[in-house]
Design a protein around this motif. Structure first.
Motif, PDB file in Angstrom:
ATOM      1  N   HIS A   1       0.849  -1.188   0.000  1.00  0.00           N
ATOM      2  CA  HIS A   1       0.000   0.000   0.000  1.00  0.00           C
ATOM      3  C   HIS A   1       0.886   1.239   0.000  1.00  0.00           C
ATOM      4  O   HIS A   1       2.095   1.157   0.206  1.00  0.00           O
ATOM      5  N   VAL A   2       0.265   2.374  -0.219  1.00  0.00           N
ATOM      6  CA  VAL A   2       0.993   3.638  -0.248  1.00  0.00           C
ATOM      7  C   VAL A   2       0.703   4.392   1.048  1.00  0.00           C
ATOM      8  O   VAL A   2      -0.452   4.734   1.332  1.00  0.00           O
TER       9      VAL A   2
ATOM     10  N   GLY B   1       5.752   6.834   1.910  1.00  0.00           N
ATOM     11  CA  GLY B   1       6.133   6.166   0.672  1.00  0.00           C
ATOM     12  C   GLY B   1       5.479   4.803   0.542  1.00  0.00           C
ATOM     13  O   GLY B   1       4.592   4.442   1.317  1.00  0.00           O
ATOM     14  N   TYR B   2       5.940   4.036  -0.439  1.00  0.00           N
ATOM     15  CA  TYR B   2       5.348   2.724  -0.689  1.00  0.00           C
ATOM     16  C   TYR B   2       5.786   1.723   0.375  1.00  0.00           C
ATOM     17  O   TYR B   2       6.956   1.655   0.752  1.00  0.00           O
TER      18      TYR B   2
ATOM     19  N   SER C   1      -2.857   5.769   5.168  1.00  0.00           N
ATOM     20  CA  SER C   1      -2.413   5.115   3.943  1.00  0.00           C
ATOM     21  C   SER C   1      -3.534   5.064   2.915  1.00  0.00           C
ATOM     22  O   SER C   1      -4.716   5.142   3.253  1.00  0.00           O
TER      23      SER C   1
END
Length: 275
Positions: free
Chosen positions: A130-131, A135-136, A167
């Motif tokens: 997930h983002v 960040g990722y 997120s």
């Protein structure tokens, strides 16, 4: 569930008190008062002990802005280990203690738990990418459990957030909460953490009810629990993690309020009375 009950006992809906330690050395908000940071963590641990909470969790919440796991410095692991040991020293051995390292410092948390004799960690990004705002975040279950085996820390429980707060989950929008929970269970989580959309935001009671009785692992509520809504979670949650509600004005940025802790635990004691 057996692993959870061995450490936390049989009583319903355990209360885990969060210690948001002050900003650590090397982070933007560090104020240069390392000794006071340790003393404050000890003070809050003693407060939780005095009001008979069931467990304690330490977290580096004030280390904003967070960085991905690959950028976490050795100083964070070292300082959290020192804080973990300080808290462990004042909390009776029969009361579980845990640690979370933001963001996604799950291996670091395991190493801290091993060194400080803590019983559990809270992990981000266990299954499905997930983002997040830092960040990722990639899935880490396979790597993390292999690391737990490598350092001989299999007695440390790993509680895992699902659909993590702060997120975006657009890339997994076709995967339901229950499907995510089943994936975490299949990947050997020791407990599932359900949260709201942000720190201090209440988790949906409907999300808890969706998972209750449909997974075999413990269910924990990880955000937004208050004296006024604990009754919504008490029946189905194995534990609740409380942080913001114990602070002045209900804000995680504020100092801890003993009155808030006392009032919350009084409400929990009422719920625990036989009907």
């Amino acid at each position: 569930m057996r692993r959870f009950l061995k450490i936390f006992g049989q009583q319903k809906c355990k209360v885990i008190g969060m210690i948001h330690v002050d900003a650590l050395p090397g982070t933007p908000r560090y104020a240069g008062h390392w000794k006071e940071t340790i003393e404050k963590a000890i003070y809050e641990a003693n407060l939780y002990k005095r009001h008979q909470l069931d467990a304690v969790l330490i977290e580096n919440m004030h280390d904003i802005p967070y960085v991905p796991e690959r950028l976490l410095g050795a100083e964070i692991t070292a300082c959290m280990t020192r804080l973990g040991q300080a808290v462990r020293d004042v909390i009776p051995k029969e009361i579980p203690c845990g640690v979370q390292v933001l963001a996604c410092g799950n291996k670091q948390a395991l190493a801290i738990a091993k060194a400080s004799q803590l019983q559990f960690i809270r992990s981000e990004g266990f299954v499905f990418g997930h983002v997040a705002d830092e960040g990722y975040t990639d899935a880490c279950a396979g790597d993390l459990l292999r690391y737990r085996k490598l350092i001989d820390a299999e007695d440390v429980l790993i509680f895992t957030d699902l659909k993590k707060k702060h997120s975006s989950h657009a890339i997994t929008s076709d995967v339901s909460l229950l499907e995510t929970a089943h994936a975490a269970e299949f990947f050997l989580t020791d407990g599932i953490v359900i949260t709201g959309t942000a720190t201090g935001h209440a988790a949906s009671p409907q999300d808890l009810q969706e998972l209750s009785g449909r997974v075999k692992v413990p269910l924990l509520i990880g955000s937004g629990v208050t004296k006024d809504n604990i009754g919504l979670y008490y029946k189905d949650a194995n534990a609740v993690i409380v942080g913001s509600h114990f602070k002045r004005h209900g804000s995680w940025l504020e100092e801890i309020s003993e009155e808030a802790v006392e009032n919350f635990m009084r409400k929990v004691c009422e719920l625990r009375q036989p009907s």
